[in-house]
Design a protein around this motif. Structure first.
Motif, short mmCIF file in Angstrom:
data_model
loop_
_atom_site.label_atom_id
_atom_site.label_comp_id
_atom_site.label_asym_id
_atom_site.label_seq_id
_atom_site.Cartn_x
_atom_site.Cartn_y
_atom_site.Cartn_z
N ILE A 19 17.65 -18.93 -14.56
CA ILE A 19 18.56 -19.22 -13.45
C ILE A 19 19.97 -18.81 -13.88
CG2 ILE A 19 19.49 -21.00 -11.90
CD1 ILE A 19 16.43 -20.53 -11.65
N PRO A 20 20.58 -17.82 -13.23
CA PRO A 20 21.94 -17.40 -13.59
C PRO A 20 22.96 -18.51 -13.27
CG PRO A 20 20.86 -15.75 -12.20
CD PRO A 20 20.01 -16.99 -12.18
N LEU A 21 23.76 -18.87 -14.25
CA LEU A 21 24.72 -19.96 -14.05
C LEU A 21 25.69 -19.69 -12.91
CD1 LEU A 21 25.52 -21.06 -17.71
CD2 LEU A 21 24.01 -22.15 -16.04
N HIS A 22 26.04 -18.43 -12.67
CA HIS A 22 26.99 -18.14 -11.60
C HIS A 22 26.38 -18.37 -10.21
CE1 HIS A 22 24.89 -14.24 -11.84
NE2 HIS A 22 25.23 -14.09 -10.57
N GLU A 23 25.07 -18.60 -10.14
CA GLU A 23 24.41 -18.88 -8.86
C GLU A 23 24.20 -20.38 -8.62
OE1 GLU A 23 20.85 -16.60 -8.32
OE2 GLU A 23 21.85 -14.71 -8.82
N VAL A 24 24.68 -21.21 -9.54
CA VAL A 24 24.52 -22.67 -9.44
C VAL A 24 25.83 -23.28 -8.94
CG1 VAL A 24 24.05 -24.80 -10.72
CG2 VAL A 24 22.80 -22.69 -11.27
N GLY A 25 25.72 -24.08 -7.90
CA GLY A 25 26.88 -24.81 -7.39
C GLY A 25 27.00 -26.16 -8.07
N TYR A 26 28.20 -26.71 -8.10
CA TYR A 26 28.43 -27.98 -8.79
C TYR A 26 29.56 -28.75 -8.10
CZ TYR A 26 29.76 -31.35 -12.35
OH TYR A 26 30.05 -32.52 -13.01
N GLU A 27 29.40 -30.05 -8.03
CA GLU A 27 30.49 -30.90 -7.57
C GLU A 27 30.26 -32.33 -8.07
OE1 GLU A 27 30.84 -31.65 -3.30
OE2 GLU A 27 28.74 -31.11 -3.08
N THR A 28 31.35 -33.05 -8.18
CA THR A 28 31.29 -34.47 -8.53
C THR A 28 31.87 -35.23 -7.35
OG1 THR A 28 31.50 -34.06 -10.89
CG2 THR A 28 32.11 -36.26 -10.11
N MET A 29 31.16 -36.28 -6.94
CA MET A 29 31.59 -37.10 -5.82
C MET A 29 31.64 -38.56 -6.26
SD MET A 29 28.90 -35.23 -3.31
CE MET A 29 27.77 -35.13 -4.68
N ALA A 58 24.32 -30.63 -8.74
CA ALA A 58 24.17 -29.20 -8.94
C ALA A 58 23.12 -28.69 -7.97
CB ALA A 58 23.76 -28.90 -10.39
N ASN A 59 23.31 -27.46 -7.48
CA ASN A 59 22.34 -26.92 -6.53
C ASN A 59 22.14 -25.43 -6.76
OD1 ASN A 59 24.30 -25.42 -4.75
ND2 ASN A 59 25.14 -27.47 -4.64
N TYR A 60 21.00 -24.97 -6.30
CA TYR A 60 20.62 -23.56 -6.46
C TYR A 60 19.73 -23.16 -5.30
CZ TYR A 60 17.98 -19.56 -8.24
OH TYR A 60 17.38 -18.34 -8.39
N THR A 61 19.94 -21.97 -4.77
CA THR A 61 19.08 -21.42 -3.73
C THR A 61 18.38 -20.19 -4.29
OG1 THR A 61 20.62 -22.16 -2.02
CG2 THR A 61 19.01 -20.49 -1.37
N ASP A 62 17.04 -20.17 -4.21
CA ASP A 62 16.29 -19.04 -4.75
C ASP A 62 16.22 -17.90 -3.72
OD1 ASP A 62 14.21 -19.66 -2.96
OD2 ASP A 62 12.89 -20.46 -4.51
N VAL A 63 15.59 -16.79 -4.09
CA VAL A 63 15.54 -15.61 -3.22
C VAL A 63 14.74 -15.85 -1.94
CG1 VAL A 63 15.96 -13.93 -5.05
CG2 VAL A 63 13.62 -14.60 -4.52
N GLU A 64 13.84 -16.83 -1.95
CA GLU A 64 13.08 -17.16 -0.73
C GLU A 64 13.85 -18.12 0.19
OE1 GLU A 64 11.18 -17.83 -3.82
OE2 GLU A 64 10.52 -15.75 -3.79
#
Length: 96
Positions: A19-29, A58-64
């Motif tokens: 999983i490429p790190l630049h494709e992972v979103g991140y936030e603290t709430m 953290a979140n990630y969306t795959d190619v599908e």
């Protein structure tokens, strides 16, 4: 950043790809006790945690187009409570 590391670790094992790190979103709430959905986090897990309760996501969306979200909730102990959502649906024990 623990959420990013944990999300990529589990998804790489589950999906069988890096999983490429630049494709992972991140936030603290931060939340009060009343704002946390009891279906996601059982009240006993945060009963003794003073507000605000921190959630690292953290979140990630795959190619599908599948959308994976990991939320790590601070519980007042060293261990964080993990909540996994796949396509916005709760998936218990997804990390197994």
């Amino acid at each position: 950043m623990e959420a990013i590391q944990r999300l990529t670790e589990v998804l790489e094992r589950k999906l069988g790809k890096k999983i490429p790190l630049h494709e992972v979103g991140y936030e603290t709430m931060s939340f009060t006790h009343e704002e946390i959905d009891e279906e996601l986090v059982p009240p006993y897990m945060i009963a003794f945690v003073p507000a605000p309760i921190l959630c690292h996501s953290a979140n990630y969306t795959d190619v599908e187009g599948n959308y994976f979200t990991l939320m790590l909730i601070e519980t007042g102990s060293e261990s964080l409570y993990e909540v996994w959502l796949v396509n916005d649906k709760l998936v218990p024990n997804y990390n197994s």
